[in-house]
Motif scaffolding. Structure first.
Motif, mmCIF file in Angstrom:
data_model
loop_
_atom_site.group_PDB
_atom_site.id
_atom_site.type_symbol
_atom_site.label_atom_id
_atom_site.label_comp_id
_atom_site.label_asym_id
_atom_site.label_seq_id
_atom_site.Cartn_x
_atom_site.Cartn_y
_atom_site.Cartn_z
ATOM 1 N N THR A 76 0.847 -1.192 0.000
ATOM 2 C CA THR A 76 0.000 0.000 0.000
ATOM 3 C C THR A 76 0.882 1.240 0.000
ATOM 4 O OG1 THR A 76 -1.737 -1.134 1.246
ATOM 5 C CG2 THR A 76 -1.793 1.270 1.228
ATOM 6 N N PRO A 77 0.725 2.125 -0.967
ATOM 7 C CA PRO A 77 1.535 3.353 -0.996
ATOM 8 C C PRO A 77 1.365 4.161 0.293
ATOM 9 C CG PRO A 77 0.398 3.041 -3.081
ATOM 10 C CD PRO A 77 -0.166 2.027 -2.139
ATOM 11 N N PRO A 78 2.288 5.065 0.581
ATOM 12 C CA PRO A 78 2.347 5.673 1.918
ATOM 13 C C PRO A 78 1.432 6.866 2.164
ATOM 14 C CG PRO A 78 4.201 6.416 0.596
ATOM 15 C CD PRO A 78 3.454 5.418 -0.244
ATOM 16 N N LEU A 79 0.658 7.311 1.179
ATOM 17 C CA LEU A 79 -0.092 8.554 1.350
ATOM 18 C C LEU A 79 -1.049 8.500 2.540
ATOM 19 C CD1 LEU A 79 -0.890 11.386 0.441
ATOM 20 C CD2 LEU A 79 -2.543 10.342 -1.132
ATOM 21 N N TYR A 80 -1.851 7.446 2.623
ATOM 22 C CA TYR A 80 -2.828 7.383 3.709
ATOM 23 C C TYR A 80 -2.145 7.329 5.070
ATOM 24 C CZ TYR A 80 -6.418 5.786 6.891
ATOM 25 O OH TYR A 80 -7.263 5.673 7.971
ATOM 26 N N TYR A 81 -1.091 6.542 5.182
ATOM 27 C CA TYR A 81 -0.379 6.446 6.456
ATOM 28 C C TYR A 81 0.205 7.797 6.865
ATOM 29 C CZ TYR A 81 -0.586 1.406 5.528
ATOM 30 O OH TYR A 81 -1.015 0.130 5.264
ATOM 31 N N ALA A 82 0.719 8.538 5.887
ATOM 32 C CA ALA A 82 1.281 9.860 6.184
ATOM 33 C C ALA A 82 0.190 10.825 6.646
ATOM 34 C CB ALA A 82 1.994 10.411 4.953
ATOM 35 N N LEU A 83 -0.947 10.807 5.961
ATOM 36 C CA LEU A 83 -2.056 11.675 6.370
ATOM 37 C C LEU A 83 -2.572 11.291 7.753
ATOM 38 C CD1 LEU A 83 -4.058 11.889 3.009
ATOM 39 C CD2 LEU A 83 -2.610 13.653 4.028
ATOM 40 N N LEU A 84 -2.671 9.985 8.003
ATOM 41 C CA LEU A 84 -3.131 9.526 9.312
ATOM 42 C C LEU A 84 -2.123 9.886 10.401
ATOM 43 C CD1 LEU A 84 -5.447 7.984 10.702
ATOM 44 C CD2 LEU A 84 -4.117 5.878 10.380
ATOM 45 N N HIS A 85 -0.850 9.903 10.052
ATOM 46 C CA HIS A 85 0.204 10.299 10.988
ATOM 47 C C HIS A 85 -0.052 11.707 11.524
ATOM 48 C CE1 HIS A 85 4.324 10.973 12.507
ATOM 49 N NE2 HIS A 85 4.259 12.139 11.886
ATOM 50 N N PHE A 86 -0.294 12.643 10.616
ATOM 51 C CA PHE A 86 -0.535 14.026 11.039
ATOM 52 C C PHE A 86 -1.915 14.179 11.681
ATOM 53 C CE2 PHE A 86 2.667 14.591 7.630
ATOM 54 C CZ PHE A 86 3.638 15.235 8.387
ATOM 55 N N TRP A 87 -2.883 13.427 11.179
ATOM 56 C CA TRP A 87 -4.236 13.522 11.728
ATOM 57 C C TRP A 87 -4.281 13.067 13.185
ATOM 58 C CZ3 TRP A 87 -8.808 15.638 11.011
ATOM 59 C CH2 TRP A 87 -9.912 15.114 11.682
ATOM 60 N N THR A 88 -3.643 11.945 13.491
ATOM 61 C CA THR A 88 -3.687 11.425 14.859
ATOM 62 C C THR A 88 -2.924 12.316 15.828
ATOM 63 O OG1 THR A 88 -1.816 9.956 14.310
ATOM 64 C CG2 THR A 88 -4.037 9.017 14.201
ATOM 65 N N ARG A 89 -1.976 13.075 15.329
ATOM 66 C CA ARG A 89 -1.293 14.033 16.199
ATOM 67 C C ARG A 89 -2.244 15.140 16.650
ATOM 68 N NH1 ARG A 89 4.994 15.186 15.079
ATOM 69 N NH2 ARG A 89 5.705 13.020 15.080
ATOM 70 N N LEU A 90 -3.217 15.428 15.813
ATOM 71 C CA LEU A 90 -4.196 16.462 16.150
ATOM 72 C C LEU A 90 -5.398 15.883 16.897
ATOM 73 C CD1 LEU A 90 -4.277 18.442 12.775
ATOM 74 C CD2 LEU A 90 -3.218 19.192 14.906
ATOM 75 N N ALA A 91 -5.866 14.719 16.438
ATOM 76 C CA ALA A 91 -7.144 14.195 16.923
ATOM 77 C C ALA A 91 -7.020 13.033 17.898
ATOM 78 C CB ALA A 91 -8.003 13.769 15.736
ATOM 79 N N GLY A 92 -5.835 12.435 18.023
ATOM 80 C CA GLY A 92 -5.675 11.300 18.918
ATOM 81 C C GLY A 92 -5.847 9.971 18.203
ATOM 82 N N THR A 93 -5.786 8.889 18.970
ATOM 83 C CA THR A 93 -5.814 7.547 18.380
ATOM 84 C C THR A 93 -6.967 6.692 18.898
ATOM 85 O OG1 THR A 93 -4.231 6.792 20.064
ATOM 86 C CG2 THR A 93 -3.330 7.486 17.928
ATOM 87 N N SER A 94 -8.035 7.319 19.338
ATOM 88 C CA SER A 94 -9.216 6.544 19.727
ATOM 89 C C SER A 94 -9.883 5.986 18.471
ATOM 90 C CB SER A 94 -10.201 7.430 20.490
ATOM 91 O OG SER A 94 -10.729 8.431 19.635
ATOM 92 N N GLU A 95 -10.796 5.030 18.660
ATOM 93 C CA GLU A 95 -11.510 4.472 17.510
ATOM 94 C C GLU A 95 -12.196 5.569 16.705
ATOM 95 O OE1 GLU A 95 -11.849 3.236 20.581
ATOM 96 O OE2 GLU A 95 -11.815 1.032 20.569
ATOM 97 N N PHE A 96 -12.846 6.485 17.415
ATOM 98 C CA PHE A 96 -13.566 7.567 16.744
ATOM 99 C C PHE A 96 -12.603 8.469 15.977
ATOM 100 C CE2 PHE A 96 -15.619 11.653 16.312
ATOM 101 C CZ PHE A 96 -16.939 11.342 16.034
#
Length: 246
Positions: free
Chosen positions: A60-80
């Motif tokens: 799987t190319p890295p785009l989604y993982y990179a976006l999720l990396h920055f997103w979880t820094r802002l929003a956290g890592t809960s299921e929601f």
């Protein structure tokens, strides 16, 4: 301001209702189920630094993982929180398909298309999963929107950059995205009646830029796929991704 189907304000009001309904359907029970294995892999990869994410030996190319990396820094890592990024892409898809269908057919078709996607059980399902599929769908629609604008008489100067950006990002979202680009090229060749016309030359030049932007991933892909298939046993996978580290 009016169009062929009635006052413009009512059209935007209906579109707003569709977007709101689509967003609510995608956030409903978003954390109702625990994180499953593939989502755990997404979270695991996203918690690494960007250099690690870019150099992942993952098909799987890295785009989604990179976006999720920055997103979880802002929003956290809960299921929601981790699934909310996919909700945003899913909701964006509703608006993009409205634009695409409105351009290809008319605004009424755009509203109907947005309505269908908004209430699509399959689309809702993948919009609630912390995987790349919601992003893939949104970028596919965006690439096809710019493609339809690019091949129409009403093209403008921002269409080419829009196509290049959306299609390059699409290619970095999932391997199957290449099928979309192949389909676009086949369509162009058929429309040109297999002749190297001026339009086809211009199109191939645009594709050359897409190809150049994709080279950094493409040169790594054969080795990644080879390593992936040589290590496809469950024990190796468990040792590679320790879910207790998430």
């Amino acid at each position: 301001m009016k169009d062929e189907h009635g006052p413009g304000y009512s059209r935007y009001f209906i579109l707003g209702l569709i977007l709101a309904a689509g967003s609510l359907l995608r956030t409903y029970e978003l954390s109702g189920q625990s994180i499953w294995l593939d989502e755990a892999v997404s979270i695991y990869h996203s918690r690494q630094n960007i250099t690690h994410i870019i150099s992942l030996q993952d098909p799987t190319p890295p785009l989604y993982y990179a976006l999720l990396h920055f997103w979880t820094r802002l929003a956290g890592t809960s299921e929601f929180s981790v699934r909310m990024l996919s909700v945003l892409f899913g909701t964006a898809s509703i608006f993009i398909i409205y634009l695409s269908a409105s351009h290809t057919f008319n605004r009424r078709a755009g509203l109907y298309s947005a309505l269908l996607i908004s209430f699509s059980p399959l689309h809702i399902y993948f919009s609630q999963e912390a995987r790349t599929y919601s992003l893939l769908f949104a970028l596919t629609l965006l690439s096809m929107y710019f493609y339809s604008r690019l091949t129409s008489a009403a093209s403008s100067k921002w269409i080419i950059p829009g196509y290049l950006i959306s299609t390059t990002l699409l290619c970095y979202s999932h391997l199957y995205a290449l099928l979309i680009v192949i389909a676009q090229n086949l369509h162009q060749i058929i429309v040109s009646r297999f002749k190297l016309s001026r339009e086809l030359k211009a199109w191939l030049l645009i594709q050359l830029f897409v190809f150049m932007f994709y080279i950094p991933w493409m040169v790594r892909l054969p080795g990644i796929i080879s390593d992936h298939f040589h290590s496809m046993d469950f024990k190796a996978f468990v040792f590679t991704v320790d879910l207790y580290d998430i």
